[in-house]
Write a protein that holds these residues in place. Structure first.
Motif, PDB file in Angstrom:
ATOM      1  N   THR A 194      57.747  43.236  25.018  1.00 33.14           N
ATOM      2  CA  THR A 194      59.161  42.947  25.302  1.00 33.14           C
ATOM      3  C   THR A 194      59.808  44.001  26.169  1.00 33.14           C
ATOM      4  OG1 THR A 194      59.781  44.031  23.233  1.00 33.14           O
ATOM      5  CG2 THR A 194      59.429  41.655  23.169  1.00 33.14           C
ATOM      6  N   ALA A 195      59.153  45.180  26.326  1.00 26.24           N
ATOM      7  CA  ALA A 195      59.746  46.261  27.123  1.00 26.24           C
ATOM      8  C   ALA A 195      59.326  46.214  28.582  1.00 26.24           C
ATOM      9  CB  ALA A 195      59.356  47.610  26.526  1.00 26.24           C
ATOM     10  N   ILE A 196      58.336  45.368  28.943  1.00 23.36           N
ATOM     11  CA  ILE A 196      57.848  45.325  30.323  1.00 23.36           C
ATOM     12  C   ILE A 196      58.845  44.585  31.200  1.00 23.36           C
ATOM     13  CG2 ILE A 196      56.013  44.419  31.811  1.00 23.36           C
ATOM     14  CD1 ILE A 196      54.088  44.744  29.506  1.00 23.36           C
ATOM     15  N   GLU A 197      59.221  45.223  32.353  1.00 23.71           N
ATOM     16  CA  GLU A 197      60.108  44.565  33.312  1.00 23.71           C
ATOM     17  C   GLU A 197      59.315  43.677  34.272  1.00 23.71           C
ATOM     18  OE1 GLU A 197      62.459  47.418  35.311  1.00 23.71           O
ATOM     19  OE2 GLU A 197      63.582  48.010  33.525  1.00 23.71           O
ATOM     20  N   SER A 198      58.147  44.117  34.688  1.00 25.43           N
ATOM     21  CA  SER A 198      57.310  43.309  35.568  1.00 25.43           C
ATOM     22  C   SER A 198      55.856  43.728  35.370  1.00 25.43           C
ATOM     23  CB  SER A 198      57.712  43.458  37.038  1.00 25.43           C
ATOM     24  OG  SER A 198      57.533  44.793  37.475  1.00 25.43           O
ATOM     25  N   MET A 199      54.964  42.755  35.644  1.00 28.11           N
ATOM     26  CA  MET A 199      53.548  43.038  35.463  1.00 28.11           C
ATOM     27  C   MET A 199      52.757  42.165  36.429  1.00 28.11           C
ATOM     28  SD  MET A 199      51.193  42.796  32.001  1.00 28.11           S
ATOM     29  CE  MET A 199      51.447  41.041  31.852  1.00 28.11           C
ATOM     30  N   ARG A 200      51.596  42.703  36.825  1.00 27.70           N
ATOM     31  CA  ARG A 200      50.751  41.941  37.745  1.00 27.70           C
ATOM     32  C   ARG A 200      49.305  42.390  37.582  1.00 27.70           C
ATOM     33  NH1 ARG A 200      50.848  39.003  42.354  1.00 27.70           N
ATOM     34  NH2 ARG A 200      49.060  39.274  43.774  1.00 27.70           N
ATOM     35  N   PHE A 201      48.387  41.422  37.680  1.00 28.03           N
ATOM     36  CA  PHE A 201      46.975  41.742  37.847  1.00 28.03           C
ATOM     37  C   PHE A 201      46.277  40.562  38.536  1.00 28.03           C
ATOM     38  CE2 PHE A 201      47.021  39.792  33.587  1.00 28.03           C
ATOM     39  CZ  PHE A 201      46.026  38.837  33.696  1.00 28.03           C
ATOM     40  N   ASP A 202      45.150  40.834  39.160  1.00 28.78           N
ATOM     41  CA  ASP A 202      44.350  39.839  39.882  1.00 28.78           C
ATOM     42  C   ASP A 202      42.889  39.961  39.452  1.00 28.78           C
ATOM     43  OD1 ASP A 202      46.371  38.683  41.682  1.00 28.78           O
ATOM     44  OD2 ASP A 202      46.425  40.691  42.547  1.00 28.78           O
ATOM     45  N   GLN A 203      42.136  38.860  39.702  1.00 34.20           N
ATOM     46  CA  GLN A 203      40.697  38.837  39.478  1.00 34.20           C
ATOM     47  C   GLN A 203      40.326  39.219  38.049  1.00 34.20           C
ATOM     48  OE1 GLN A 203      38.579  37.558  41.745  1.00 34.20           O
ATOM     49  NE2 GLN A 203      40.447  37.155  42.910  1.00 34.20           N
ATOM     50  N   GLY A 204      41.138  38.772  37.105  1.00 38.27           N
ATOM     51  CA  GLY A 204      40.796  39.002  35.710  1.00 38.27           C
ATOM     52  C   GLY A 204      39.854  37.920  35.183  1.00 38.27           C
ATOM     53  N   GLU A 205      39.453  38.078  33.948  1.00 38.79           N
ATOM     54  CA  GLU A 205      38.552  37.115  33.312  1.00 38.79           C
ATOM     55  C   GLU A 205      39.043  36.833  31.899  1.00 38.79           C
ATOM     56  OE1 GLU A 205      33.800  36.510  32.225  1.00 38.79           O
ATOM     57  OE2 GLU A 205      34.571  38.476  32.795  1.00 38.79           O
TER      58      GLU A 205
END
Length: 905
Positions: free
Chosen positions: A141-152
């Protein structure tokens, strides 16, 4: 560099004060940089200690922790989190936050960059442990933004023991503005693109939308534990929160299977009480859901397609459903074995409950039902309590599993109802597919339990049914070495009662065109009728009342007489005189036959046209295991009267019998095919009489047999055959043997006696006959040449033209009547009927005309009291060819002038 040189540096152009300012500034910067690094090192060490301590308490493993003072960011490497069956691995996480904020009760995080993300979910329910983790929940709940690519993302919807569902190239972005969270995700699932969007405004308002296009269905169904399902699957999913803690679901799934396009639409809401869903299906496969569908009498659904609507309520494995629809191409199995099928089921007012394991259908229409009933239940599953108010059935097949096979009833139509108590009431009738299926009618009530009859009663009628289909009920069976073939058309009527899973049946069976073939023999009957019952698993003794057969024909294999068969090498071959194959079957299953009455029978040897005995009547009483049966046999053997009476223990391990058998004045022509097959010449004239008396001692298991054979005025074909087995065995051919058996009155006579034990079979009778024949020939004073004279000249004679049909003419009858008067007066005279034929050669048609005409003459005399023993027809030969029209020559001769042996006429 020395200080002097420094002041001579190009900066030396600056004034003295400026130069000292720059030098001081440089030194200050160096001091500040050193202080910065000291502070950074202290901050990084402090962050590492804080993060490691906090993560240790939170059971999170992290390999490296770095803190960027200027960027105010934490760099975490190789993070591992485990909660139950869920595993999360992150190669690197860049978190814009200081350590103190991260571990506080109200953390604040800026942007989070992840790489090398791999999430493994053992079961969807395991995610609940993550939601209940307060520390992880505060971070989320504290994250303002998040990103990741090529996950599994690896999921095991059906548990770790099933194949996984893999989301490759998984990417995710999250953006929070005030209380609004926007989430976007993408991945590849089974080669198909997947898109997910979600928005959340606090915990009470949120929306999730997802799409996937043309993914291979097989790996998805395998991961869900739903079996192998071919084709491509696409779908849309939407979930939206509502007031009161409820959420609305909308999902559409399409399956493309070849030219078929199938669909499943689900709409509904979820709340504290579970789900309330409306499901609409368009030819959707049911096989993937077999594990949760009703088990009917121990049988699970393995195939089917559903179209219709249903309301589903409940959750957590406790579901209820109601609706209308159509099910196509259903198939059930028990223990991996096919147990039933249904082409189509239309149902109305259907209700079911997984908690109560109950299924009720108000009305149903069934087409193409193929049901297997009986046998051992394949599953210990108690199944569901199923009931049907009313069912209309068309094209129904019922396969009743009996101890010796399946009874198949096909092409039935009618109505049925299944009560909550498990009692199935039905009334079915109809014709099967093809001529062999017959017409069936079934009425009654049966209680079914795990696919077996528990109780009930029914009436069964079948007409024009192939007897082969009734084979499971018949005490007839072959082996792999000697199979049994059954033919015929039957009409059956029976009443069946079932009690505690055991059945008993009583009724009548009428068979037309019966045929049994086994080990080279066959038995035919134009008509057979029997009364049976009680029979079945509920009785120890299988009973048949009366068996009646008419126009029957028994064909036995021919075993030629050979010289080798007379030697010691095979002298014990007669020991194999155990029960007949059918007697062994009746003994095994403990059958009892009250009476047996066969009329108008024929016994043939080798082939059907070779009739040895005709117009036979066989009667027997009390045929049962280990008991003697009274029997009577009478009939005609080539014009001679056959009579047999006795008692026979047929259904015993060692058969025994006592009997009195008589054959009087038979023409010997019936023996010719066997004689020629044995290498001996045939008989062309004579009258054969025989008797056999067998006295059985039941106490000792022994017998004494007395036999007598007489051949009067016998004559054989003019041939001495080198392969004659009598020539090799006794040194004489058949003609010489008959001459040496002559008693001086034109009769060849042989009598002998034998005794033995039934346990050793009955070769003793055959051995005694051989020994008696050998001794009589060795002791005979008859000279063949002296016994081969001509017949005495005819005293009176007449001619009768050859007839192909009809009767004698007036003139022929008048001529024969004159001969009859002489025969009536002179008892020592005999009547010869010799043929004369014309044409190129002696053909079968000519032979039939000659024999028919001889029969007319013989019948004329017999009707007027001339005994058959005084009438001697002669078989047509090549030398009986004449130039005039064909006829039979009827001659009166003295009997004593006849000689045994070859014909010199």
């Amino acid at each position: 560099m020395r200080a002097q040189r420094l002041f001579h540096h190009p900066v030396g152009v600056f004034p003295f004060g400026a130069r000292w300012y720059l030098a001081g500034l440089s030194v200050l910067m160096l001091v500040l940089l050193a202080v910065h690094f000291v502070i950074h090192i202290q901050a990084q060490e402090h962050a590492r200690q804080l993060i490691r301590g906090w993560m240790g308490e939170a059971h999170i493993d992290v390999a490296h922790v770095r803190y960027h003072l200027l960027r105010n960011a934490l760099l975490l490497e190789d993070i591992r989190i485990r909660r139950g069956g869920v595993e999360l691995g992150i190669g690197q996480a860049l978190v814009r936050a200081d350590a103190a904020s991260l571990i506080s009760e109200q953390p604040h995080l800026g942007h989070v960059e992840l790489s090398g993300v791999r999430l493994v979910v053992g079961r969807p329910g395991d995610l609940q442990m993550w939601r209940d983790d307060a520390r992880l929940g505060r971070i989320w709940t504290a994250i303002e933004s998040m990103r990741f690519d090529q996950g599994e993302l690896v999921m095991y919807p059906g548990g770790r023991n099933r194949p996984a569902m893999r989301f490759d190239a998984w990417s995710l972005t999250l953006q929070r503005e005030a209380k609004l969270i926007a989430l976007h995700g993408a991945a590849e699932l089974a080669g198909a693109p997947v898109r997910v969007e979600a928005t959340m405004a606090g915990t009470e308002s949120w929306t999730i939308r997802g799409t996937w296009r043309e993914g291979r269905a097989a790996p998805l169904m395998a991961a869900l534990g739903w079996g192998d399902l071919p084709g491509l699957v696409s779908g849309d999913l939407g979930i939206r929160s509502q007031t009161g803690g409820r959420s609305r679901l909308m999902a559409t799934i399409h399956l493309e299977d070849g030219n078929n396009r199938r669909s499943l639409i689900i709409e509904g809401v979820a709340g504290k009480d579970g789900w309330d869903l409306q499901v609409q299906a368009g030819d959707w496969p049911l096989a993937p859901w077999s594990a949760v569908l009703p088990v009917v009498h121990g049988k699970r659904l393995k195939q089917g397609w559903w179209r219709g609507r249903m309301r589903l309520t409940g959750g957590q494995g406790q579901w209820r459903g109601e609706g209308d629809g159509v099910l196509d191409d259903l198939a059930w199995a028990a223990g991996g074995r096919g147990e039933g099928a249904l082409k189509q089921l239309r149902y109305r007012d259907m209700h079911w409950s997984s908690a109560g394991r109950k299924l009720h259908i108000g009305e149903a229409e069934m087409r193409g039902l193929d049901m297997r009933i009986g046998g051992k239940p394949a599953s210990a599953d108690a199944g569901w309590a199923c009931s049907i108010g009313h069912a209309a059935l068309r094209d129904t097949s019922i396969r009743l599993e009996m101890p010796r096979g399946l009874l198949e009833l096909t092409g039935l139509a009618g109505e049925a109802g299944l009560g909550a108590d498990g009692l199935l009431g039905f009334s079915l009738a109809g014709s099967g597919h093809g001529d062999a299926a017959g017409l069936w009618s079934l009425k009654g009530r049966l209680g079914l339990e795990q696919g077996r009859w528990r109780q009930g009663a029914l009436e069964v009628e079948g007409r024009d049914v192939a007897l082969q289909r009734l084979r499971p009920f018949l005490p007839l069976a072959g082996t792999e070495q000697t199979p049994l073939s059954i033919g015929g058309t039957a009409t059956v009527s029976a009443a069946v009662v079932v009690t505690k899973g055991l059945w008993r049946m009583q009724g009548e069976l009428d068979v037309a065109g019966l045929l049994l073939m086994h080990a080279g023999s066959q038995w035919r009957a134009d008509r057979l009728r029997l009364e049976f019952g009680p029979v079945g698993s509920a009785v120890d003794v299988q009973q048949i009342g009366n068996i009646e057969a008419a126009d029957w024909h028994y064909v036995l294999p021919m075993h030629p007489f050979t010289a080798m068969s007379q030697g010691r090498e095979t002298a014990g071959a007669g020991h194999s005189s155990g029960p007949a194959w059918w007697a062994r079957l009746l003994h095994r299953d403990n059958w009892v036959i009250r009476t047996l009455h066969f009329t108008k029978g024929i016994i043939s040897l080798g082939r059907e046209s070779s009739a040895w005995a005709t117009d036979l009547t066989l009667e027997a009483d009390g045929l049962q295991r280990n008991a003697f049966t009274s029997f009577r046999l009478r009939g005609d053997i080539d014009g001679g009267e056959l009579s047999v009476r006795g008692r026979w223990n047929l259904l015993a391990g060692v058969p025994a019998f006592g009997m009195r058998a008589r054959l009087r004045h038979a023409r010997p022509f019936f023996l010719n095919e066997w004689l020629r097959a044995s290498g001996m010449p045939g008989l062309i004239r004579g009258r054969l009489s025989a008797s056999l008396d067998v006295d059985n001692d039941e106490a000792s298991g022994t017998y004494v047999a007395r036999a007598s054979l007489r051949l009067g005025r016998g004559r054989v074909e003019d041939a001495v055959l080198p392969d004659d087995p009598l020539l090799a065995w006794l040194g004489y051919g058949l003609g010489d043997v008959l001459a040496r058996l002559d008693d001086g009155r034109g009769e060849a006579h042989l009598a002998f006696e034998a005794s033995g034990s039934w346990a050793r079979g009955w070769p003793a009778l055959g051995l005694a006959m051989r020994e008696a024949l050998r001794q009589k020939i060795e002791n005979s004073q008859n000279d063949r040449d002296g016994m081969a004279g001509r017949d005495a000249a005819a005293l009176y004679e007449a001619r009768v033209r050859l007839h192909g049909s009809g009767g004698l003419s007036h003139n022929e009858r008048a001529r024969l009547r004159k001969l009859w008067r002489h025969l009536r007066t002179h008892k020592g005279w005999v009547l010869d009927i010799e043929p004369v034929w014309t044409g190129e050669q002696l053909e079968d048609a000519m032979v039939r005309r000659i024999l028919y005409t001889q029969h007319l003459v013989e019948s004329f005399m017999a009707q007027r009291g001339i005994h058959a023993g005084r009438i001697f027809p002669t078989l047509p030969r090549q030398q009986d060819h004449g130039e005039d029209l064909g006829y039979v020559h009827v001659l009166i001769r003295p009997a004593v002038a006849s000689r045994a042996g070859g014909d010199k006429n």
